[in-house]
Design a protein around this motif. Structure first.
Motif, PDB file in Angstrom:
ATOM      1  N   ALA A 497      28.925  18.847 -83.031  1.00 46.82           N
ATOM      2  CA  ALA A 497      27.504  18.808 -83.345  1.00 46.82           C
ATOM      3  C   ALA A 497      26.791  20.062 -82.860  1.00 46.82           C
ATOM      4  N   GLY A 501      26.576  22.393 -86.015  1.00 47.65           N
ATOM      5  CA  GLY A 501      25.325  21.829 -86.509  1.00 47.65           C
ATOM      6  C   GLY A 501      24.121  22.531 -85.939  1.00 47.65           C
ATOM      7  N   GLY A 532      23.798  20.486 -91.357  1.00 51.09           N
ATOM      8  CA  GLY A 532      24.354  19.506 -92.259  1.00 51.09           C
ATOM      9  C   GLY A 532      25.494  20.067 -93.101  1.00 51.09           C
ATOM     10  N   LEU A 538      31.737  17.725 -96.958  1.00 54.56           N
ATOM     11  CA  LEU A 538      31.816  16.400 -96.334  1.00 54.56           C
ATOM     12  C   LEU A 538      33.051  15.648 -96.828  1.00 54.56           C
ATOM     13  N   ILE A 578      31.559   9.523 -91.361  1.00 50.19           N
ATOM     14  CA  ILE A 578      30.625  10.652 -91.284  1.00 50.19           C
ATOM     15  C   ILE A 578      29.633  10.568 -92.440  1.00 50.19           C
ATOM     16  N   GLU A 579      28.344  10.797 -92.117  1.00 49.96           N
ATOM     17  CA  GLU A 579      27.301  10.968 -93.117  1.00 49.96           C
ATOM     18  C   GLU A 579      26.637  12.315 -92.879  1.00 49.96           C
ATOM     19  N   SER A 580      26.227  12.998 -93.960  1.00 49.48           N
ATOM     20  CA  SER A 580      25.567  14.281 -93.776  1.00 49.48           C
ATOM     21  C   SER A 580      24.785  14.646 -95.023  1.00 49.48           C
ATOM     22  N   TYR A 585      20.731  16.716 -91.695  1.00 58.05           N
ATOM     23  CA  TYR A 585      21.325  16.073 -90.531  1.00 58.05           C
ATOM     24  C   TYR A 585      22.806  15.826 -90.774  1.00 58.05           C
ATOM     25  N   THR A 586      23.508  15.511 -89.672  1.00 50.99           N
ATOM     26  CA  THR A 586      24.877  15.007 -89.719  1.00 50.99           C
ATOM     27  C   THR A 586      24.972  13.830 -88.753  1.00 50.99           C
ATOM     28  N   LYS A 587      25.607  12.741 -89.191  1.00 52.17           N
ATOM     29  CA  LYS A 587      25.746  11.542 -88.374  1.00 52.17           C
ATOM     30  C   LYS A 587      27.212  11.140 -88.338  1.00 52.17           C
TER      31      LYS A 587
END
Length: 602
Positions: A497, A501, A532, A538, A578-580, A585-587
């Motif tokens: 991160a 990020g 992101g 991704l 992973i979400e982005s 953002y990136t989660k």
């Protein structure tokens, strides 16, 4: 007896013909195969050497960037640039500025040999002359509008080469690289000037000269994005376009950039040249290594001749033995082959009996012992599989990068150099807590509470290094403290991160750690508002999490390691998602089961 005699000679003739065919076939392809293998080994050796050189180049540039950043955030530097918008004209003001800045900057640089000269530059592109060096030839090489067109982002930039004609005897031309870092007013985050470091090309050339194997006529070339030679063993090429040079045509150069390696004929009847190329991603420089192929293949011909002699001798011995074996085993072989056929179908309870006392009796006894041992080994394999899983877990945990300790010590040194002793003391305490928890008396499993505390100390130390970029928040969830987790699980996620990020965003970012408690599992979420990822990146990153090896071109090393650790410990249904969204953002979400924590678990 007649049938026995016939079988014996059939075995001998067939085996002899097979050996002769193998010998003829081997004599034809041995040289080609060994040559290809030798070339492949030479390419791998050259690529390993080039990878080592790039690692050393990265370390050198990173050190220079760290020094430039440290100087840029020095309170004396910021104060002087705020006071003087342009270099002062009076002698007293110039003396005060030079005395103050030389003391502060030289205390940071120490005896650093990478930085040949330094100075501060005002927003109007005028040099302060704070270092006391004669920068006139360098300023002429840079041009009057250098800082107007250079990268205005708040990050370190390295550019060059600049061919500086020094005011020394014979007026030598010295190639230099310029490293610049904008100085920001911490109150309003506005740029108030620049720090300029100048690094001699010989500093980069020394990396190659120290890492190249001895007694080889090796050449190297470091190119920028425009294929201009920045550093080379051939000094005359510095500053020229390598792709249109005399060593390699533009078509061959483009092919080399795509394949990464290429063998070209030497000029003037010389030996073939092996070219190896890699991209240094830190600056998008291309590093090319050129080494004569024969220097990497020394002794291979002698090895080929020796191997061929051994092969011929082995064939002769095999022919002699085949005649004797065919004569000896012709009678009982049918019995033994039937027993082996039943074993091959899974019947391991086979036992053959013989009343003879010759060699076949030994073979029978060996067969019986073999089937007995196979049965025992099958039972043993199951037990060893559990040991293998534990070994894999320990191997994955050992992949955590050691750079954190080095970077933390560098940060503490910078704080001490800046007389920020209280902050340095807090940093040392944070590092002590981090390693006390991570060591955990040799235990691989720690409590959720300790894992979150470890994250807190890690983020605190990282915030000291990237105070211009990083902020963080940890949101606890009551009732989860006494569940267990594998230690250092969240640290690689936080590292991704920060470096992929927040840091690439070039503005201040936020990392949030959340923990949600469900009926039979827990979900950690690490959210950053950094750069992101697009959908293709991704997707590739998600695919890499399930791969058995790491892809060096993806940013998934830490995430893939964490995912494998969790699945080895708890099963395939747990791990990372992973979400982005690009530029938002990136989660990263980590799911683990609820397992009670017992301090004795290792």
């Amino acid at each position: 007896m007649k049938n026995v005699f016939s079988i014996r000679y059939k075995i001998f003739i067939i085996y002899s013909l097979l050996i002769i065919c193998i010998l003829l076939f081997t004599s034809v392809i041995t040289n080609q195969m060994t040559s290809n293998t030798s070339v492949e080994n030479a390419v791998e050796t050259s690529e390993r050497e080039l990878a080592l050189i790039i690692n050393n180049l990265d370390a050198k540039i990173t050190h220079i960037y760290d020094y430039a950043t440290t100087v840029a955030v020095n309170p004396d530097v910021i104060a002087m640039l705020k006071k003087y918008k342009t270099p002062p004209q009076t002698a007293s003001a110039q003396y005060q500025l030079r005395t103050t800045l030389s003391k502060s900057v030289n205390s940071i640089l120490g005896i650093n040999r990478n930085v040949a000269m330094w100075d501060l530059v005002a927003l109007d592109n005028k040099f302060f002359g704070a270092s006391g060096y004669n920068l006139t030839p360098t300023i002429l090489a840079l041009g009057t509008d250098y800082f107007t067109h250079t990268n205005q982002k708040n990050s370190c930039v390295i550019q060059g080469p600049y061919l500086v004609k020094e005011n020394f005897p014979n007026n030598p031309v010295v190639p230099k690289m310029a490293v610049t870092k904008s100085v920001v007013d911490l109150e309003n985050l506005e740029t108030i000037g620049y720090v300029a470091f100048f690094v001699n090309e010989s500093s980069f050339a020394a990396i190659f000269e120290k890492n190249m194997p001895p007694d080889t006529q090796t050449n190297f070339y470091v190119l920028n994005e425009n294929n201009i030679v920045l550093s080379s063993s051939e000094k005359d090429l510095i500053g020229t376009d390598f792709s249109i040079g005399e060593h390699i045509s533009s078509e061959r150069y483009n092919e080399l950039c795509q394949t990464g390696n290429m063998i070209l004929p030497g000029t003037g009847g010389n030996a073939d040249i092996l070219y190896t190329a890699k991209i240094y991603e830190g600056t998008n420089w291309r590093v090319i290594n050129a080494v004569p192929l024969n220097s990497l293949l020394q002794g291979q011909e002698a090895v080929n001749r020796f191997t061929l002699m051994i092969g011929i001798l082995a064939c002769v011995i095999t022919l002699v033995l085949s005649f004797w074996v065919s004569y000896t085993i012709s009678k009982p072989i049918h019995t033994l082959s039937n027993a082996m056929a039943r074993v091959s179908k899974g019947d391991l309870n086979q036992t053959v009996i013989t009343h003879s006392k010759d060699e076949m009796a030994i073979l029978y006894t060996g067969f019986n012992n073999l089937t007995k041992k196979v049965r025992a080994l099958l039972d043993e394999v199951y037990q060893k599989q559990e040991e293998k899983n534990q070994y894999q877990l320990q191997l994955i945990q050992s992949q955590v990068k050691p750079h954190f300790l080095y970077n933390t010590l560098e940060t503490i040194k910078s704080l001490v150099d800046l007389d920020l002793n209280e902050t340095a003391s807090e940093a040392i305490s944070a590092m002590a807590v981090f390693y006390r928890i991570s060591l955990n008396n040799g235990n691989d499993i720690i409590s959720i509470q300790n894992e979150l505390e470890l994250c807190r100390q890690y983020l605190y130390i990282q915030k000291l290094r990237y105070q211009e970029y990083l902020d963080y928040r940890i949101e606890k969830c009551e009732g989860t403290e006494n569940w267990c987790i594998s230690k250092l699980t969240l640290q690689p996620i936080l590292e991704n991160a920060i470096y992929h990020g927040i840091k690439e965003k070039h503005t201040k970012g936020l990392i949030v750690i959340q923990l949600k408690n469900f009926e039979d599992h827990l979900i950690f979420s690490v959210i950053d508002n950094g750069v992101g990822m697009d959908s293709e990146t991704l997707k590739n990153l998600q695919n890499s999490l399930g791969a058995s090896c790491e892809n060096e071109h993806l940013r998934s090393f830490g995430l893939s390691s964490v995912n494998r650790r969790i699945q080895l410990l708890f099963g395939k249904e747990y791990g990372i998602r992973i979400e982005s969204v690009l530029h938002h953002y990136t989660k990263v979400m980590l799911t683990i089961p609820k397992e009670p924590y017992f301090p004795s678990i290792k």
